[in-house]
Write a protein that holds these residues in place. Structure first.
Motif, PDB file in Angstrom:
ATOM      1  N   GLY A 114       0.224   7.439   3.378  1.00 28.17           N
ATOM      2  CA  GLY A 114       0.697   6.244   2.700  1.00 28.17           C
ATOM      3  C   GLY A 114       0.829   5.158   3.758  1.00 28.17           C
ATOM      4  O   GLY A 114       1.002   5.451   4.932  1.00 28.17           O
ATOM      5  N   ILE A 115       0.751   3.921   3.343  1.00 19.45           N
ATOM      6  CA  ILE A 115       0.889   2.825   4.300  1.00 19.45           C
ATOM      7  C   ILE A 115       1.609   1.668   3.630  1.00 19.45           C
ATOM      8  O   ILE A 115       1.354   1.360   2.470  1.00 19.45           O
ATOM      9  N   SER A 116       2.528   1.052   4.381  1.00 19.70           N
ATOM     10  CA  SER A 116       3.234  -0.116   3.861  1.00 19.70           C
ATOM     11  C   SER A 116       3.778  -0.925   5.027  1.00 19.70           C
ATOM     12  O   SER A 116       3.833  -0.439   6.149  1.00 19.70           O
ATOM     13  N   PRO A 117       4.208  -2.153   4.760  1.00 23.06           N
ATOM     14  CA  PRO A 117       4.734  -2.999   5.827  1.00 23.06           C
ATOM     15  C   PRO A 117       6.186  -2.692   6.197  1.00 23.06           C
ATOM     16  O   PRO A 117       6.750  -3.338   7.065  1.00 23.06           O
ATOM     17  N   ASP A 118       6.783  -1.688   5.585  1.00 26.22           N
ATOM     18  CA  ASP A 118       8.170  -1.336   5.883  1.00 26.22           C
ATOM     19  C   ASP A 118       8.285  -0.661   7.251  1.00 26.22           C
ATOM     20  O   ASP A 118       7.309  -0.154   7.793  1.00 26.22           O
ATOM     21  N   SER A 119       9.483  -0.634   7.787  1.00 22.09           N
ATOM     22  CA  SER A 119       9.727  -0.056   9.109  1.00 22.09           C
ATOM     23  C   SER A 119       9.610   1.468   9.082  1.00 22.09           C
ATOM     24  O   SER A 119       9.721   2.099   8.028  1.00 22.09           O
TER      25      SER A 119
ATOM     26  N   LEU B 140       3.846   8.615   5.968  1.00 19.56           N
ATOM     27  CA  LEU B 140       3.802   7.191   5.654  1.00 19.56           C
ATOM     28  C   LEU B 140       3.633   6.430   6.958  1.00 19.56           C
ATOM     29  O   LEU B 140       4.355   6.662   7.925  1.00 19.56           O
ATOM     30  N   LEU B 141       2.678   5.542   6.988  1.00 20.16           N
ATOM     31  CA  LEU B 141       2.417   4.733   8.167  1.00 20.16           C
ATOM     32  C   LEU B 141       3.060   3.370   8.015  1.00 20.16           C
ATOM     33  O   LEU B 141       3.007   2.769   6.944  1.00 20.16           O
TER      34      LEU B 141
ATOM     35  N   LYS C 144      -2.148  -6.219   8.494  1.00 25.96           N
ATOM     36  CA  LYS C 144      -3.582  -6.393   8.686  1.00 25.96           C
ATOM     37  C   LYS C 144      -4.397  -5.532   7.738  1.00 25.96           C
ATOM     38  O   LYS C 144      -5.409  -5.977   7.204  1.00 25.96           O
ATOM     39  N   VAL C 145      -3.961  -4.296   7.546  1.00 26.21           N
ATOM     40  CA  VAL C 145      -4.683  -3.393   6.645  1.00 26.21           C
ATOM     41  C   VAL C 145      -4.572  -3.891   5.215  1.00 26.21           C
ATOM     42  O   VAL C 145      -5.561  -3.925   4.475  1.00 26.21           O
ATOM     43  N   ALA C 146      -3.404  -4.295   4.812  1.00 22.78           N
ATOM     44  CA  ALA C 146      -3.198  -4.788   3.446  1.00 22.78           C
ATOM     45  C   ALA C 146      -4.055  -6.018   3.170  1.00 22.78           C
ATOM     46  O   ALA C 146      -4.629  -6.161   2.086  1.00 22.78           O
ATOM     47  N   LYS C 147      -4.159  -6.884   4.151  1.00 24.21           N
ATOM     48  CA  LYS C 147      -4.974  -8.099   3.991  1.00 24.21           C
ATOM     49  C   LYS C 147      -6.459  -7.792   3.932  1.00 24.21           C
ATOM     50  O   LYS C 147      -7.205  -8.488   3.264  1.00 24.21           O
TER      51      LYS C 147
END
Length: 53
Positions: free
Chosen positions: A20-25, A42-43, A49-52
């Motif tokens: 999983g990936i998200s901008p959270d800490s 979770l990454l 950058k990945v989300a964009k």
């Protein structure tokens, strides 16, 4: 996410690694993973950058 969590064994049997990936800490991911019993990593991607992409 719940579908991935609930079916992660099928992915593993097929040789698929789930992330999983998200901008959270990282700290928030640790508690989220424990609270929701996630069997995958979770990454933390705080620069988005990945989300964009």
């Amino acid at each position: 996410m719940w579908d991935y969590r609930n079916n992660v064994l099928e992915f593993i049997q097929r040789g698929i690694v789930v992330f999983g990936i998200s901008p959270d800490s990282q700290a928030s991911h640790k508690s989220f993973t424990e609270r929701n019993q996630l069997p995958f990593t979770l990454l933390s991607e705080t620069e988005k950058k990945v989300a964009k992409a």
